[in-house]
Motif scaffolding. Structure first.
Motif, PDB file in Angstrom:
ATOM      1  N   GLU A 287       4.597  -9.459 106.735  1.00  8.22           N
ATOM      2  CA  GLU A 287       3.579 -10.317 106.124  1.00  8.22           C
ATOM      3  C   GLU A 287       3.864 -11.751 106.573  1.00  8.22           C
ATOM      4  N   PRO A 288       2.854 -12.428 107.118  1.00  8.18           N
ATOM      5  CA  PRO A 288       3.123 -13.780 107.603  1.00  8.18           C
ATOM      6  C   PRO A 288       3.557 -14.681 106.447  1.00  8.18           C
ATOM      7  N   GLY A 289       4.407 -15.641 106.717  1.00  5.35           N
ATOM      8  CA  GLY A 289       4.811 -16.585 105.672  1.00  5.35           C
ATOM      9  C   GLY A 289       6.314 -16.664 105.562  1.00  5.35           C
ATOM     10  N   GLN A 290       6.737 -17.470 104.594  1.00  4.43           N
ATOM     11  CA  GLN A 290       8.159 -17.797 104.463  1.00  4.43           C
ATOM     12  C   GLN A 290       8.874 -16.915 103.455  1.00  4.43           C
ATOM     13  N   GLY A 291       8.141 -16.037 102.777  1.00  7.31           N
ATOM     14  CA  GLY A 291       8.720 -15.344 101.619  1.00  7.31           C
ATOM     15  C   GLY A 291       9.645 -14.196 101.961  1.00  7.31           C
ATOM     16  N   GLY A 292      10.412 -14.282 102.987  1.00  7.87           N
ATOM     17  CA  GLY A 292      11.339 -13.186 103.305  1.00  7.87           C
ATOM     18  C   GLY A 292      10.644 -12.096 104.087  1.00  7.87           C
ATOM     19  N   MET A 293      11.272 -10.929 104.102  1.00 13.11           N
ATOM     20  CA  MET A 293      10.785  -9.845 104.955  1.00 13.11           C
ATOM     21  C   MET A 293       9.876  -8.914 104.141  1.00 13.11           C
ATOM     22  N   ARG A 294       8.666  -9.375 103.884  1.00 13.04           N
ATOM     23  CA  ARG A 294       7.715  -8.504 103.196  1.00 13.04           C
ATOM     24  C   ARG A 294       6.872  -7.789 104.248  1.00 13.04           C
ATOM     25  N   LEU A 295       6.605  -6.525 103.981  1.00 11.89           N
ATOM     26  CA  LEU A 295       5.870  -5.736 104.976  1.00 11.89           C
ATOM     27  C   LEU A 295       4.462  -5.432 104.485  1.00 11.89           C
TER      28      LEU A 295
ATOM     29  N   ASP B 112       7.349   8.455 106.074  1.00 11.19           N
ATOM     30  CA  ASP B 112       7.960   7.120 106.001  1.00 11.19           C
ATOM     31  C   ASP B 112       9.114   7.054 106.997  1.00 11.19           C
ATOM     32  N   ALA B 113       9.433   5.830 107.413  1.00 11.93           N
ATOM     33  CA  ALA B 113      10.631   5.661 108.240  1.00 11.93           C
ATOM     34  C   ALA B 113      11.832   6.191 107.442  1.00 11.93           C
ATOM     35  N   PRO B 114      12.801   6.821 108.100  1.00 14.35           N
ATOM     36  CA  PRO B 114      13.875   7.495 107.346  1.00 14.35           C
ATOM     37  C   PRO B 114      14.754   6.528 106.543  1.00 14.35           C
ATOM     38  N   HIS B 115      14.809   5.282 106.986  1.00 17.69           N
ATOM     39  CA  HIS B 115      15.680   4.339 106.294  1.00 17.69           C
ATOM     40  C   HIS B 115      15.049   2.947 106.427  1.00 17.69           C
ATOM     41  N   SER B 116      14.982   2.216 105.332  1.00 18.70           N
ATOM     42  CA  SER B 116      14.401   0.882 105.409  1.00 18.70           C
ATOM     43  C   SER B 116      15.501  -0.162 105.534  1.00 18.70           C
ATOM     44  N   ILE B 117      15.544  -0.814 106.667  1.00 23.81           N
ATOM     45  CA  ILE B 117      16.565  -1.864 106.838  1.00 23.81           C
ATOM     46  C   ILE B 117      16.205  -3.091 106.004  1.00 23.81           C
ATOM     47  N   PHE B 118      14.976  -3.119 105.473  1.00 23.92           N
ATOM     48  CA  PHE B 118      14.540  -4.309 104.741  1.00 23.92           C
ATOM     49  C   PHE B 118      14.762  -4.183 103.235  1.00 23.92           C
TER      50      PHE B 118
END
Ligand code: BG6
Length: 478
Positions: free
Chosen positions: A376-384, A341-347
């Protein structure tokens, strides 16, 4: 590129392997213009045939196993003309002088031992005794190369008494597969992967060779071998080596094999709780393993999953999970490299955990997929979410340029060319047995009984647990 003229003698020339694989491979190479008239292919076996009868047998095999050339009658008769048959007994004198007379002086000469290992010694001895070995001579031996370390050592010693190592071609047909060779191209031909190819960035690696076939027709051999000897000691081991090895300085036989050997020698012994054995049970589409082999108490495994460690600087702490089995849900050989995994999630935590995975599909549908994380496309914030960057070799190269030739096409021509890169060296085979022997001995000592699994499934549930305990899971087989 055409090869130099050669004489090839196939001991066991009427047998299954010769008819199904070796002769069709030679035929395809002939049709491709890789060798020309004047080459001699001599089948030697115990049964009585004249050359015409033998050619008729081969013609039938070609129709079945090289159907792509059906209708090319000129090519077929040209090929059949190069065939000849010699009746001969590996363990006695009759026939050898006839064979000697049929061989051509001063050209490449290959003897293919398409027979059981008990005949390797007698054949090697007779070839020498009858003066058939020249400096241009090479011998080809098939798997199984021994049953354990002692028998493999004995075989190596027997062959070494008559031939130099650089004359001995030990086949592992997985090395002849186009996509297996591609593993080296992907690793060492790209800048992209190699800097990340180590325990700092790779969480773990999964090597899966799943088969839908059972053991029908090979009951006697398989009952003595089991999946560990039949698949893990050789094919999976070779895949592990190609994935884990250091870059050889050049693509030459000893440079590559030296690096593979170092991987095998760096393998830790496998802990008993890191191995799962399985045996398939019957279902709607066929009988179970025990019924097939006619042994209601058989404890031979038709499935193995294990966790291995390559204890060296590059791989310390990165587990390699290997699994292979018969009568599984799909035929699929794939290597998955799961990055950390990435070492730190900025999200933030709600973005979840996302690991890149590189999947190298060896067969079928050869290709490479890299799973990357995007928004994830759309308006719901920063979902990955994870999406595949998908490359199928057939699509990328076009079907006409992507013909995956049979492994034997490549290997047989490499024998004639004198290129040993895709063949196992004696020390490699011994090192592989030295690793698998204690595993098998442990099962025997503990009276281990394989876990049953349903035909058509993904294998025994314990294999899932093996992963779960480590907080991981197998990638799907299909
Ligand atoms: C052989 C094994 O070496 O490889 C078989 O003895 C196995 O049991 C076969 O089915 C698998 O080869 P492939 O090329 O079909 O993946």
């Amino acid at each position: 590129i055409p090869v130099d003229p050669f004489d090839l003698v196939i001991f066991g020339g009427t047998g299954d392997l010769a008819q199904r694989k070796i002769l069709p491979a030679l035929f395809r190479r002939y049709c491709a213009g890789q060798w020309h008239d004047g080459v001699r292919i001599l089948a030697a076996a115990r049964s009585e045939h004249d050359s015409d009868a033998f050619r008729a047998i081969v013609a039938r095999s070609l129709a079945e196993y090289a159907p792509e050339h059906a209708g090319q009658d000129d090519l077929r008769s040209g090929f059949l003309q190069s065939l000849d048959y010699v009746q001969l007994d590996a363990g006695a004198d009759p026939g050898w002088d006839v064979l000697a007379r049929k061989l051509t002086e001063d050209r490449i000469r290959a003897f293919y031992f398409s027979v059981g290992p008990s005949l390797f010694g007698p054949l090697a001895e007779r070839i020498r005794q009858h003066g058939l070995a020249t400096p241009q001579t090479r011998i080809v031996v098939e798997k199984p190369f021994g049953h354990d370390l002692d028998s493999a050592r004995a075989l190596n010693a027997t062959l070494a008494a008559y031939f130099d190592e650089n004359q001995i071609y030990r086949i592992d047909h997985y090395l002849g597969k186009e996509t297996v060779q591609n593993l080296m191209a992907v690793r060492f031909g790209n800048m992209l992967f190699e800097p990340l190819w180590n325990s700092q960035y790779v969480d773990h690696i999964q090597i899966t060779v799943a088969e839908t076939v059972g053991v029908d027709g090979r009951e006697e051999y398989y009952e003595r071998a089991g999946a560990m000897r039949d698949m893990v000691q050789n094919h999976l081991m070779q895949l592990l080596c190609l994935i884990a090895m250091e870059p050889p300085a050049k693509f030459d036989s000893d440079a590559v094999r030296d690096e593979k050997l170092k991987v095998i020698r760096a393998l830790d012994p496998v802990q008993p709780h890191h191995i799962v054995r399985g045996q398939y049970t019957g279902g709607p589409d066929g009988p179970g393993y025990r019924e097939v082999v006619g042994n209601p108490r058989s404890t031979t495994e038709s499935y193995v999953a294990l966790r291995a460690h390559v204890s060296n600087w590059r791989w310390a702490g990165t587990p390699f999970y290997l699994r292979t089995g018969k009568r599984l849900v799909a035929r699929s050989s794939v290597i998955n490299v799961i990055f950390k995994d990435a070492p730190h999630s900025i999200f933030g935590a709600e973005a979840g955990r996302h690991a890149n995975t590189l999947s190298i599909r060896l067969q079928p549908n050869e290709g490479i997929t890299l799973k990357v994380t995007i928004k994830e496309p759309g308006q719901g914030g920063m979902r990955l979410i994870d999406v595949p960057l998908d490359m199928s070799f057939a699509e990328a190269l076009g079907p006409e340029n992507h013909q995956a030739p049979d492994a034997y096409d490549r290997l047989v021509m490499d024998v004639i060319r004198g290129n040993q890169t895709l063949f196992m060296r004696g020390d490699e085979v011994e090192a592989a047995w030295a690793w698998t022997d204690p595993i098998i001995a442990g099962w025997q000592a503990r009276g281990d009984v394989p876990k049953p699994y349903d035909s058509g499934s993904t294998g025994p549930g314990d294999a899932e647990l093996l992963m779960k305990r480590d907080g991981r899971q197998w990638q799907g087989i299909k």
